[in-house]
Design a protein around this motif. Structure first.
Motif, PDB file in Angstrom:
ATOM      1  N   GLY A  58      26.217  33.453  40.934  1.00  0.00           N
ATOM      2  CA  GLY A  58      27.585  33.304  41.408  1.00  0.00           C
ATOM      3  C   GLY A  58      27.920  31.936  41.956  1.00  0.00           C
ATOM      4  N   LEU A  59      27.107  30.931  41.646  1.00  0.00           N
ATOM      5  CA  LEU A  59      27.366  29.578  42.118  1.00  0.00           C
ATOM      6  C   LEU A  59      28.169  28.753  41.116  1.00  0.00           C
ATOM      7  N   ALA A  60      28.095  29.113  39.866  1.00  0.00           N
ATOM      8  CA  ALA A  60      28.809  28.394  38.811  1.00  0.00           C
ATOM      9  C   ALA A  60      29.516  29.388  37.910  1.00  0.00           C
ATOM     10  N   LEU A  61      30.468  28.886  37.164  1.00  0.00           N
ATOM     11  CA  LEU A  61      31.178  29.697  36.170  1.00  0.00           C
ATOM     12  C   LEU A  61      31.074  29.010  34.830  1.00  0.00           C
ATOM     13  N   VAL A  62      31.267  29.760  33.776  1.00  0.00           N
ATOM     14  CA  VAL A  62      31.259  29.197  32.434  1.00  0.00           C
ATOM     15  C   VAL A  62      32.558  29.591  31.743  1.00  0.00           C
ATOM     16  N   ARG A  63      33.142  28.644  31.040  1.00  0.00           N
ATOM     17  CA  ARG A  63      34.400  28.894  30.334  1.00  0.00           C
ATOM     18  C   ARG A  63      34.212  28.519  28.867  1.00  0.00           C
ATOM     19  N   GLN A  64      34.494  29.454  28.008  1.00  0.00           N
ATOM     20  CA  GLN A  64      34.362  29.226  26.564  1.00  0.00           C
ATOM     21  C   GLN A  64      35.682  28.717  26.009  1.00  0.00           C
ATOM     22  N   GLN A  65      35.617  27.638  25.266  1.00  0.00           N
ATOM     23  CA  GLN A  65      36.800  27.120  24.599  1.00  0.00           C
ATOM     24  C   GLN A  65      36.405  26.691  23.195  1.00  0.00           C
ATOM     25  N   GLY A  66      36.779  27.504  22.219  1.00  0.00           N
ATOM     26  CA  GLY A  66      36.348  27.249  20.861  1.00  0.00           C
ATOM     27  C   GLY A  66      34.841  27.367  20.764  1.00  0.00           C
ATOM     28  N   VAL A  78      32.043  28.131  47.333  1.00  0.00           N
ATOM     29  CA  VAL A  78      30.792  27.481  46.951  1.00  0.00           C
ATOM     30  C   VAL A  78      30.870  25.988  47.252  1.00  0.00           C
ATOM     31  N   ALA A  79      32.006  25.382  46.933  1.00  0.00           N
ATOM     32  CA  ALA A  79      32.174  23.951  47.198  1.00  0.00           C
ATOM     33  C   ALA A  79      32.047  23.648  48.681  1.00  0.00           C
ATOM     34  N   HIS A  80      32.687  24.455  49.513  1.00  0.00           N
ATOM     35  CA  HIS A  80      32.631  24.217  50.957  1.00  0.00           C
ATOM     36  C   HIS A  80      31.218  24.421  51.493  1.00  0.00           C
ATOM     37  N   ALA A  81      30.510  25.407  50.960  1.00  0.00           N
ATOM     38  CA  ALA A  81      29.129  25.634  51.386  1.00  0.00           C
ATOM     39  C   ALA A  81      28.255  24.438  51.024  1.00  0.00           C
ATOM     40  N   LEU A  82      28.458  23.889  49.830  1.00  0.00           N
ATOM     41  CA  LEU A  82      27.681  22.724  49.406  1.00  0.00           C
ATOM     42  C   LEU A  82      27.998  21.507  50.258  1.00  0.00           C
ATOM     43  N   GLU A  83      29.278  21.298  50.581  1.00  0.00           N
ATOM     44  CA  GLU A  83      29.648  20.183  51.448  1.00  0.00           C
ATOM     45  C   GLU A  83      29.007  20.341  52.818  1.00  0.00           C
ATOM     46  N   ALA A  84      28.953  21.572  53.334  1.00  0.00           N
ATOM     47  CA  ALA A  84      28.320  21.813  54.631  1.00  0.00           C
ATOM     48  C   ALA A  84      26.827  21.484  54.570  1.00  0.00           C
ATOM     49  N   LEU A  85      26.182  21.865  53.481  1.00  0.00           N
ATOM     50  CA  LEU A  85      24.763  21.553  53.321  1.00  0.00           C
ATOM     51  C   LEU A  85      24.538  20.044  53.220  1.00  0.00           C
TER      52      LEU A  85
END
Length: 228
Positions: A58-66, A78-85
């Motif tokens: 649950g830390l990253a997502l994947v998006r299919q395009q073509g 997740v971004a805020h948690a990483l900035e805190a770390l």
């Protein structure tokens, strides 16, 4: 006994290659596995395994395009948690003097001055942007404790605010800045503003980092016109 989810997430972040990937994804953009493999210095199959784990946790997502698959951070939490770390790793509590010296190094100055933080403006420029909008009264505290645009702000920032995007209801809130230890703006409205600044050529993105460069037109637009 099942392994605590916190331990699994921490282990996912702790791997050096995955940590490099997550730091890269903090720019708020989507990247292919090949781009991330080149950035981290690993093979494509190795990167695929790392990305699968990040998505599964649950830390990253994947998006299919073509035929292409693009990867980004799962969400703002997740971004805020990483900035805190990053703040903790930077020696916030134990070695503040060492952390300050680190940010004075030539290779860190661009990152400190202006960078993208999950799609919004961070660094010295991001903090200055927030302070200026609040001082002018263009941004005000909303009933929900976040922020909203005042009438003057809606008019003054109309060029940067896309039609249809909310200017209230949690669209703008604080994010503690990793390098400055002060708040910059985050949220969908902040993301829209940065996108508009880049689109107008006021800020340019570095190819392989989160660094943003203030261009001469941007300096005029932001500091000699908009925020004067």
């Amino acid at each position: 006994m099942n392994e605590p989810r916190l331990a699994r997430v921490a282990a996912a972040i702790a791997d050096p290659t995955r940590a490099r990937v997550l730091s890269r994804l903090l720019d708020g953009r989507l990247h292919t596995a090949g781009e991330l493999a080149a950035h981290a210095g690993v093979t494509a199959p190795t990167m695929s395994a790392h990305l699968k784990l990040l998505v599964d946790e649950g830390l990253a997502l994947v998006r299919q395009q073509g035929r292409h698959r693009y990867f980004g951070l799962a969400d703002g939490d997740v971004a805020h948690a990483l900035e805190a770390l990053l703040r903790v790793a930077d020696g916030r509590d134990t070695e503040p003097a060492a952390a300050a010296r680190r940010w004075q190094k030539p290779e860190m100055r661009g990152l400190r001055h202006a960078r993208s933080c999950y799609g919004h403006l961070a660094g010295e420029l991001g903090v200055q942007w927030r302070d200026s909008l609040l001082a002018k009264g263009w941004v005000k505290v909303a009933p929900d404790g976040h922020y909203e645009l005042g009438d003057q702000g809606r008019t003054a920032l109309a060029e940067l605010t896309p039609d249809g995007i909310s200017t209230t209801g949690g669209a703008l809130y604080d994010c503690v800045d990793w390098s400055e230890r002060r708040d910059h703006f985050a949220g969908p409205l902040a993301v829209a503003w940065l996108s508009a600044m880049v689109g107008r050529g006021w800020l340019s993105r570095a190819k392989d980092s989160r660094v943003l460069t203030l261009t001469p037109p941007g300096r005029f637009a932001l500091f000699e016109s908009l925020l004067q």
